[in-house]
Motif scaffolding. Sequence first.
Motif, short mmCIF file in Angstrom:
data_model
loop_
_atom_site.label_atom_id
_atom_site.label_comp_id
_atom_site.label_asym_id
_atom_site.label_seq_id
_atom_site.Cartn_x
_atom_site.Cartn_y
_atom_site.Cartn_z
N VAL A 26 0.87 -1.27 -0.16
CA VAL A 26 0.05 0.07 -0.08
C VAL A 26 0.77 1.16 -0.04
CG1 VAL A 26 -1.94 1.18 1.36
CG2 VAL A 26 -1.81 -1.22 1.42
N TYR A 27 0.54 2.18 -0.94
CA TYR A 27 1.21 3.44 -1.01
C TYR A 27 0.56 4.61 -1.61
CZ TYR A 27 2.16 0.87 -5.17
OH TYR A 27 2.22 0.08 -6.33
N LEU A 28 1.18 5.78 -1.59
CA LEU A 28 0.23 6.93 -1.96
C LEU A 28 0.68 7.28 -3.18
CD1 LEU A 28 0.30 9.34 1.18
CD2 LEU A 28 -1.50 7.80 0.17
N THR A 29 -0.08 7.86 -3.90
CA THR A 29 -0.11 8.55 -5.36
C THR A 29 -0.51 10.09 -5.03
OG1 THR A 29 -0.40 8.50 -7.68
CG2 THR A 29 -2.03 7.86 -6.46
N ASP A 30 0.31 10.92 -5.81
CA ASP A 30 -0.21 12.26 -5.67
C ASP A 30 0.34 13.03 -6.89
OD1 ASP A 30 -1.16 14.89 -4.46
OD2 ASP A 30 0.27 14.65 -2.84
N LYS A 31 0.15 14.30 -7.12
CA LYS A 31 0.53 15.06 -8.06
C LYS A 31 1.78 15.99 -7.43
CE LYS A 31 -0.66 15.77 -11.68
NZ LYS A 31 -0.09 15.40 -12.82
N PRO A 32 2.60 16.62 -8.05
CA PRO A 32 3.99 17.27 -7.59
C PRO A 32 3.26 18.74 -6.99
CG PRO A 32 4.66 16.61 -9.63
CD PRO A 32 3.06 16.22 -9.32
N GLU A 33 3.88 19.41 -5.89
CA GLU A 33 3.43 20.62 -5.58
C GLU A 33 3.10 21.54 -6.77
OE1 GLU A 33 5.98 21.87 -2.29
OE2 GLU A 33 5.17 20.46 -1.11
N SER A 34 4.08 21.52 -7.63
CA SER A 34 3.90 22.47 -8.90
C SER A 34 2.85 22.36 -9.82
CB SER A 34 5.37 22.36 -9.64
OG SER A 34 5.22 20.80 -10.29
N PHE A 35 2.10 20.97 -9.38
CA PHE A 35 0.84 20.92 -9.99
C PHE A 35 -0.55 20.85 -9.14
CE2 PHE A 35 3.81 19.14 -12.98
CZ PHE A 35 3.28 19.82 -14.45
N GLY A 36 -0.18 21.44 -7.92
CA GLY A 36 -1.38 21.68 -6.96
C GLY A 36 -1.52 20.49 -5.98
N GLY A 37 -0.45 19.49 -6.21
CA GLY A 37 -0.41 18.33 -5.21
C GLY A 37 0.30 18.74 -3.90
N LYS A 38 0.46 17.60 -3.20
CA LYS A 38 1.23 17.63 -1.83
C LYS A 38 2.62 16.86 -2.10
CE LYS A 38 -2.18 19.08 1.56
NZ LYS A 38 -1.97 20.46 1.24
N ASP A 39 2.72 16.27 -3.11
CA ASP A 39 3.85 15.25 -3.33
C ASP A 39 4.08 14.41 -2.32
OD1 ASP A 39 5.97 14.73 -5.06
OD2 ASP A 39 7.64 16.14 -4.10
N SER A 40 2.95 13.77 -2.01
CA SER A 40 3.16 12.77 -0.78
C SER A 40 3.33 11.63 -1.33
CB SER A 40 1.67 12.94 -0.16
OG SER A 40 0.64 12.46 -1.04
N GLY A 41 3.36 11.28 -2.91
CA GLY A 41 3.77 10.14 -3.51
C GLY A 41 4.09 10.04 -5.00
N PRO A 42 4.55 9.13 -5.56
CA PRO A 42 4.81 9.35 -7.11
C PRO A 42 3.51 9.64 -7.80
CG PRO A 42 5.65 7.33 -6.07
CD PRO A 42 4.64 7.76 -5.06
N ALA A 43 3.61 10.51 -8.84
CA ALA A 43 2.81 10.78 -9.74
C ALA A 43 2.61 9.62 -10.85
CB ALA A 43 3.05 12.00 -10.41
N PRO A 44 1.54 9.55 -11.61
CA PRO A 44 1.33 8.51 -12.61
C PRO A 44 2.42 8.10 -13.64
CG PRO A 44 -0.75 9.75 -12.28
CD PRO A 44 0.41 10.57 -11.57
N TYR A 45 3.08 9.21 -14.20
CA TYR A 45 4.30 8.91 -14.84
C TYR A 45 5.40 8.27 -14.21
CZ TYR A 45 1.67 10.48 -19.10
OH TYR A 45 0.74 10.72 -20.18
N ASP A 46 5.36 8.77 -12.90
CA ASP A 46 6.75 8.19 -11.98
C ASP A 46 6.53 6.69 -11.95
OD1 ASP A 46 7.75 10.74 -11.63
OD2 ASP A 46 6.25 11.11 -9.70
N PHE A 47 5.12 6.49 -11.91
CA PHE A 47 4.70 4.83 -11.69
C PHE A 47 5.33 4.05 -13.11
CE2 PHE A 47 2.17 6.03 -8.14
CZ PHE A 47 2.69 5.02 -7.28
N LEU A 48 4.98 4.91 -14.32
CA LEU A 48 5.34 4.27 -15.62
C LEU A 48 6.73 4.02 -15.62
CD1 LEU A 48 3.95 3.42 -18.39
CD2 LEU A 48 4.57 5.82 -18.96
N VAL A 49 7.54 5.03 -15.40
CA VAL A 49 9.03 4.75 -15.59
C VAL A 49 9.67 3.82 -14.57
CG1 VAL A 49 9.38 7.04 -16.80
CG2 VAL A 49 9.54 6.80 -14.13
N ALA A 50 8.97 3.97 -13.37
CA ALA A 50 9.21 3.05 -12.23
C ALA A 50 8.90 1.35 -12.58
CB ALA A 50 8.63 3.05 -10.91
N SER A 51 8.05 1.22 -13.39
CA SER A 51 7.56 -0.09 -13.68
C SER A 51 8.73 -0.60 -14.76
CB SER A 51 6.24 0.03 -14.48
OG SER A 51 5.94 -1.25 -15.26
N LEU A 52 9.09 0.26 -15.92
CA LEU A 52 10.17 0.05 -16.85
C LEU A 52 11.49 -0.30 -16.38
CD1 LEU A 52 10.91 -0.12 -19.83
CD2 LEU A 52 11.59 2.36 -19.56
#
Length: 132
Positions: A26-52
């Motif tokens: 279990v883990y969090l996903t979020d948007k970076p602060e620069s996009f209005g999020g709190k950067d409390s977890g990876p953003a969707p494209y972060d997961f994409l490259v992490a998968s690769l």
Amino acid sequence: MGIVATAKVQSLDTPWQGEIQHGKHVYLTDKPESFGGKDSGPAPYDFLVASLISCTMITLRMYAKHKDIDLGLFEVEAEFHANREGEEWIERRLNFKADMDEALKQKILAICQKTPVTKTLLRSVEIKTSLV
């Protein structure tokens, strides 16, 4: 072949945050602060490259074990790029601590193009969406 992976995300009260669950993980996903999020977890494209990169690392280790090659410790990193023209690409880099000859370097590059996630990303994937 059947289901290869499953995941579920539950939206949270904080805008953009979600809790992702993969089995017992279990883990969090979020948007970076620069996009209005709190950067409390990876953003969707972060997961994409992490998968690769995780698939690349695992595949290379499996190859090395099968061929009885000591690759030593190594790093794989990736960046997802997009431009205003709508082009998207991923740059993947490998950094090995161990010395290796040119033939092995070329073999490693060839194997990277054949990892399961690489092959998935390089072909079109159909996504079927339904309401339940």
